[in-house]
Design a protein around this motif. Structure first.
Motif, short mmCIF file in Angstrom:
data_model
loop_
_atom_site.label_atom_id
_atom_site.label_comp_id
_atom_site.label_asym_id
_atom_site.label_seq_id
_atom_site.Cartn_x
_atom_site.Cartn_y
_atom_site.Cartn_z
N TRP A 199 -85.86 71.55 -27.55
CA TRP A 199 -86.61 71.38 -26.31
C TRP A 199 -86.00 72.20 -25.19
O TRP A 199 -84.80 72.46 -25.16
N ASP A 200 -86.82 72.52 -24.23
CA ASP A 200 -86.37 73.15 -23.00
C ASP A 200 -85.57 72.10 -22.20
O ASP A 200 -85.98 70.94 -22.14
N PRO A 201 -84.44 72.46 -21.61
CA PRO A 201 -83.66 71.49 -20.84
C PRO A 201 -84.45 70.79 -19.73
O PRO A 201 -84.24 69.61 -19.48
N ALA A 202 -85.38 71.48 -19.12
CA ALA A 202 -86.20 70.86 -18.07
C ALA A 202 -87.04 69.72 -18.64
O ALA A 202 -87.25 68.70 -17.98
N GLU A 203 -87.51 69.86 -19.87
CA GLU A 203 -88.30 68.81 -20.51
C GLU A 203 -87.44 67.58 -20.78
O GLU A 203 -87.89 66.45 -20.62
N LEU B 257 -84.80 66.62 -19.01
CA LEU B 257 -84.61 65.97 -17.72
C LEU B 257 -85.87 65.24 -17.26
O LEU B 257 -85.80 64.10 -16.80
N ARG B 258 -87.03 65.88 -17.42
CA ARG B 258 -88.28 65.25 -17.03
C ARG B 258 -88.50 63.93 -17.78
O ARG B 258 -88.83 62.91 -17.19
#
Length: 88
Positions: A41-45, A47-48
């Motif tokens: 996964w993308d790190p922003a995902e 965190l979200r």
């Protein structure tokens, strides 16, 4: 079917979330992080999803507290909002 248990959070990460009082995020983090690693996964995902988990948990806690007060009751005002000359 049983799934393998997610690895524990790193100690420093767990301490930070305890200090910031993020119990719902702390509970969800091991599974979310294990899934994120496996699925890249993308790190922003990540965190979200963790922040959303905390928001949902907190709103559920507030809803439960409101129900416990009764339908006509409201939460008391913080002491900082009370009039200074209010009799006690």
């Amino acid at each position: 079917m049983t799934f393998p248990q997610a690895p524990a959070l790193p100690e420093e990460f767990d301490k930070l979330m305890r200090r910031m009082r993020l119990p719902y995020m702390r509970k969800a983090a091991p599974d979310v992080l294990a899934t994120a690693r496996a699925q890249r996964w993308d790190p922003a995902e990540v965190l979200r999803l963790l922040i959303a988990e905390e928001v949902v948990g907190e709103s559920g806690r507030r809803d439960h507290a409101t129900c416990a007060l009764g339908s006509g009751a409201s939460t008391p005002a913080p002491a900082s909002q009370l009039p200074r000359n209010a009799s006690r």
